[in-house]
Scaffold this motif. Structure first.
Motif, short mmCIF file in Angstrom:
data_model
loop_
_atom_site.label_atom_id
_atom_site.label_comp_id
_atom_site.label_asym_id
_atom_site.label_seq_id
_atom_site.Cartn_x
_atom_site.Cartn_y
_atom_site.Cartn_z
N VAL A 180 9.55 -58.45 53.59
CA VAL A 180 9.60 -58.39 55.24
C VAL A 180 10.36 -57.56 55.86
O VAL A 180 10.27 -57.27 57.03
CB VAL A 180 9.62 -60.08 55.32
CG1 VAL A 180 9.56 -60.34 57.17
CG2 VAL A 180 8.82 -60.96 54.59
N GLN A 181 11.67 -57.23 55.29
CA GLN A 181 12.52 -56.30 55.93
C GLN A 181 11.65 -55.22 56.31
O GLN A 181 11.95 -54.59 57.47
CB GLN A 181 13.44 -55.81 54.93
CG GLN A 181 14.62 -56.88 54.57
CD GLN A 181 15.56 -56.12 53.45
OE1 GLN A 181 16.04 -55.00 53.72
NE2 GLN A 181 16.32 -57.04 52.77
N ILE A 182 10.90 -54.54 55.37
CA ILE A 182 10.38 -53.11 55.50
C ILE A 182 9.44 -53.63 56.60
O ILE A 182 9.12 -52.62 57.51
CB ILE A 182 9.57 -52.81 54.30
CG1 ILE A 182 10.46 -52.86 52.94
CG2 ILE A 182 8.86 -51.55 54.48
CD1 ILE A 182 11.59 -51.78 53.27
N HIS A 255 24.99 -55.98 42.46
CA HIS A 255 23.93 -54.86 42.27
C HIS A 255 22.56 -55.09 42.66
O HIS A 255 21.88 -56.06 41.92
CB HIS A 255 24.08 -53.89 41.05
CG HIS A 255 22.71 -52.74 41.19
ND1 HIS A 255 21.57 -53.01 40.51
CD2 HIS A 255 22.96 -51.72 41.82
CE1 HIS A 255 20.92 -51.94 41.01
NE2 HIS A 255 21.63 -51.26 41.64
N PHE A 256 21.93 -54.58 44.01
CA PHE A 256 20.76 -54.68 44.05
C PHE A 256 20.15 -53.51 44.53
O PHE A 256 20.78 -52.59 45.29
CB PHE A 256 20.35 -55.92 45.29
CG PHE A 256 20.97 -57.21 45.05
CD1 PHE A 256 20.33 -57.97 44.27
CD2 PHE A 256 22.18 -57.79 45.71
CE1 PHE A 256 20.65 -59.36 44.06
CE2 PHE A 256 22.44 -58.88 45.57
CZ PHE A 256 21.88 -59.83 44.47
N PRO A 257 19.03 -53.10 44.23
CA PRO A 257 18.47 -51.60 44.47
C PRO A 257 18.52 -51.44 45.92
O PRO A 257 18.51 -50.17 46.26
CB PRO A 257 17.02 -51.83 43.85
CG PRO A 257 17.02 -52.84 42.68
CD PRO A 257 17.78 -53.74 43.34
N PHE A 258 18.19 -52.67 46.85
CA PHE A 258 17.90 -52.24 47.99
C PHE A 258 19.15 -52.36 49.16
O PHE A 258 19.07 -52.16 50.22
CB PHE A 258 16.84 -53.36 48.66
CG PHE A 258 16.75 -54.52 47.75
CD1 PHE A 258 16.15 -54.69 46.74
CD2 PHE A 258 17.68 -55.68 48.36
CE1 PHE A 258 16.17 -56.05 46.03
CE2 PHE A 258 17.73 -56.83 47.46
CZ PHE A 258 16.72 -56.94 46.52
N THR A 259 20.22 -52.62 48.45
CA THR A 259 21.49 -52.67 49.03
C THR A 259 22.69 -51.80 48.33
O THR A 259 22.76 -51.57 47.06
CB THR A 259 22.12 -54.04 49.27
OG1 THR A 259 22.04 -54.69 48.17
CG2 THR A 259 21.29 -54.92 50.39
N GLU A 260 23.48 -51.19 49.14
CA GLU A 260 24.59 -50.34 48.62
C GLU A 260 25.74 -50.08 49.78
O GLU A 260 25.57 -49.77 50.84
CB GLU A 260 24.23 -48.77 48.36
CG GLU A 260 25.18 -48.30 47.89
CD GLU A 260 26.00 -48.60 46.38
OE1 GLU A 260 25.21 -49.40 45.57
OE2 GLU A 260 27.19 -48.60 46.43
N GLY A 289 22.42 -63.55 47.69
CA GLY A 289 22.66 -61.94 47.71
C GLY A 289 22.47 -61.32 48.82
O GLY A 289 22.03 -61.80 49.72
N SER A 290 23.37 -60.16 48.76
CA SER A 290 23.53 -59.61 50.33
C SER A 290 23.89 -58.07 50.04
O SER A 290 24.23 -57.54 48.78
CB SER A 290 24.54 -60.20 51.03
OG SER A 290 25.68 -60.09 50.50
N GLY A 291 24.34 -57.52 51.21
CA GLY A 291 24.74 -55.98 50.84
C GLY A 291 24.36 -55.15 52.24
O GLY A 291 23.72 -55.70 53.22
N PHE A 313 20.68 -59.85 53.44
CA PHE A 313 20.89 -60.96 52.48
C PHE A 313 19.44 -61.68 52.44
O PHE A 313 18.64 -61.74 53.10
CB PHE A 313 21.98 -61.87 52.98
CG PHE A 313 21.63 -62.90 54.39
CD1 PHE A 313 21.01 -63.87 54.23
CD2 PHE A 313 21.87 -62.28 55.56
CE1 PHE A 313 20.50 -64.62 55.54
CE2 PHE A 313 21.69 -62.99 56.81
CZ PHE A 313 20.94 -64.02 56.77
N GLY A 314 19.58 -62.36 51.07
CA GLY A 314 18.52 -63.22 50.72
C GLY A 314 19.00 -64.36 50.04
O GLY A 314 19.71 -64.42 49.29
N MET A 315 18.61 -65.94 50.54
CA MET A 315 18.74 -66.95 50.22
C MET A 315 17.95 -67.77 49.60
O MET A 315 16.78 -67.97 50.22
CB MET A 315 19.73 -67.59 51.21
CG MET A 315 20.71 -68.71 50.99
SD MET A 315 21.85 -69.07 52.40
CE MET A 315 20.67 -68.92 53.83
#
Ligand code: DAH
Length: 360
Positions: A180-182, A255-260, A289-291, A313-315
């Motif tokens: 949904v971010q995209i 580590h999440f692929p969509f955040t850095e 998770g977040s970033g 972030f995702g909760m």
């Protein structure tokens, strides 16, 4: 004129014996209809001498009137009987006590979704939505999870079937709310501040996992958004959501692929006597998770990463519902057991608001 006595006996008996209005109408037609026996007799009057007519006429008229009268009386009697029957069937004992109306409750997931939405709305976040059946591009590629990436396997994805011979990549049941971010950025561009609560799916089932569960995604993109704002927003959220004055969050590198960079966030708590207390104690509980949103994710959504940046972030909604309301088993959330719903459900008219109180 002969036979009138017989006709009289015949039709009066038929009228008396007619069981309903349809049978009565048949009798009327047979006697007085155009080709009815009595009507035909009346036509014979025309061929009589005046003397004969003087005798037969009044007798026939008398017979017709008598049969008509009987038909009318019988019709009224049948209508009365039908009404009596109906009154008897529809009789209502107004002295009976009233039946209690069933009172539904608001499911904890709906309640917590409302609470989360109210808190983030207060901080200027709008609500965004996306489909639960998602293309693999939105669910994975656009989020910087290419086909060979191990995260694709780790998500235990449900794939939708394609028609035989159609070898385009299959759609999936979205494994997280991150797509949904995209969609939100592609539709709205930057700057943007949204949350996206909703259902997600993974092949998993035990006391803390169900194949369908709920997440809420958060996204804030602007020219100068940093991890500092992420930390403040999450602290503010936790204080409001858990309804405590003090919270302490711990950011663990992850580590999440969509955040850095990426971080998993824990909240300080204690478990005294099996009772969870937020904000004090020596334990830490992972809550999300977040970033900082990866430049490739911004690009995939049509947002220029040299101009814009921000956090996500995702909760797990079910998870924070279990924590706040002390619900031990996630599977019970989706079993529709009325006893459980009455116990853990919320009154339908208590809409959570930040100013009026969330859960009280
Ligand atoms: N999509 C992740 C999951 O389902 C959660 C998540 C982690 C969402 C980090 C984010 C994020 O937006 O930045 O496990």
């Amino acid at each position: 004129m002969d036979g009138l006595g017989e006709l009289r006996g015949k039709y009066l008996a038929a009228v008396a014996g007619a069981a309903d209005e349809a049978a009565l109408e048949e009798v009327r037609l047979a006697a007085l209809g155009k080709k009815g026996e009595i009507a035909l007799k009346m036509r014979e009057l025309g061929g009589m001498t005046p003397e004969e007519r003087q005798v037969a006429g009044p007798r026939l008229n008398g017979l017709r009137d008598e049969v008509e009268g009987a038909l009318k009386a019988r019709k009224a009697a049948l209508a009365d009987a039908a009404l009596d029957e109906r009154l008897k069937a529809e009789w209502l004992d107004v002295t009976l006590p009233g039946r209690r109306r069933g009172q539904g409750t608001v499911h904890p997931v709906s309640q917590v979704t409302e609470e989360v939405t109210a808190i983030f709305a207060d901080m200027g976040f709008a609500v965004a939505e996306g489909p639960q059946i998602e293309s693999d591009w939105y669910n994975f590629d656009a989020l910087n999870i290419p086909p060979e990436h191990p995260a694709r396997q780790e998500h235990d994805t449900f794939f939708m079937a394609r028609a035989p011979g159609d070898d385009r990549p299959p759609h999936v049941l979205r494994t997280h709310t991150s797509p949904v971010q995209i969609r939100a950025m592609a539709a709205q561009g930057a700057p943007i501040r949204v949350i996206a609560p909703g259902r997600v799916y993974r092949m998993d089932m035990d006391q803390t996992h169900t194949p369908m569960f709920h997440q809420v995604e958060g996204l804030a993109i602007d020219r100068d958004i940093s991890m500092a704002q992420l930390k403040w927003v999450l602290e503010e959220f936790c204080r409001a959501y858990f309804e405590v004055t003090q919270v302490e969050l711990r950011f663990r590198a992850s580590h999440f692929p969509f955040t850095e960079p990426s971080a998993e966030v824990d909240i300080r708590c204690s478990w005294e006597g099996g009772q969870l207390k937020i904000g004090e104690g020596a334990s830490w509980l992972e809550i999300l998770g977040s970033g900082m949103v990866h430049p490739k994710v911004l690009s995939a959504a049509g947002v220029d990463p040299t101009e814009w940046q921000g956090f996500a972030f995702g909760m797990g909604i079910d998870r924070i519902a279990m924590l706040k309301y002390g619900i031990p088993d996630l599977r019970a959330f989706f079993e529709s057991d009325l006893r459980w719903l009455r116990h853990y459900g919320f009154a339908a008219l208590d809409m959570p608001t930040v100013s009026g109180g969330l859960s009280r």
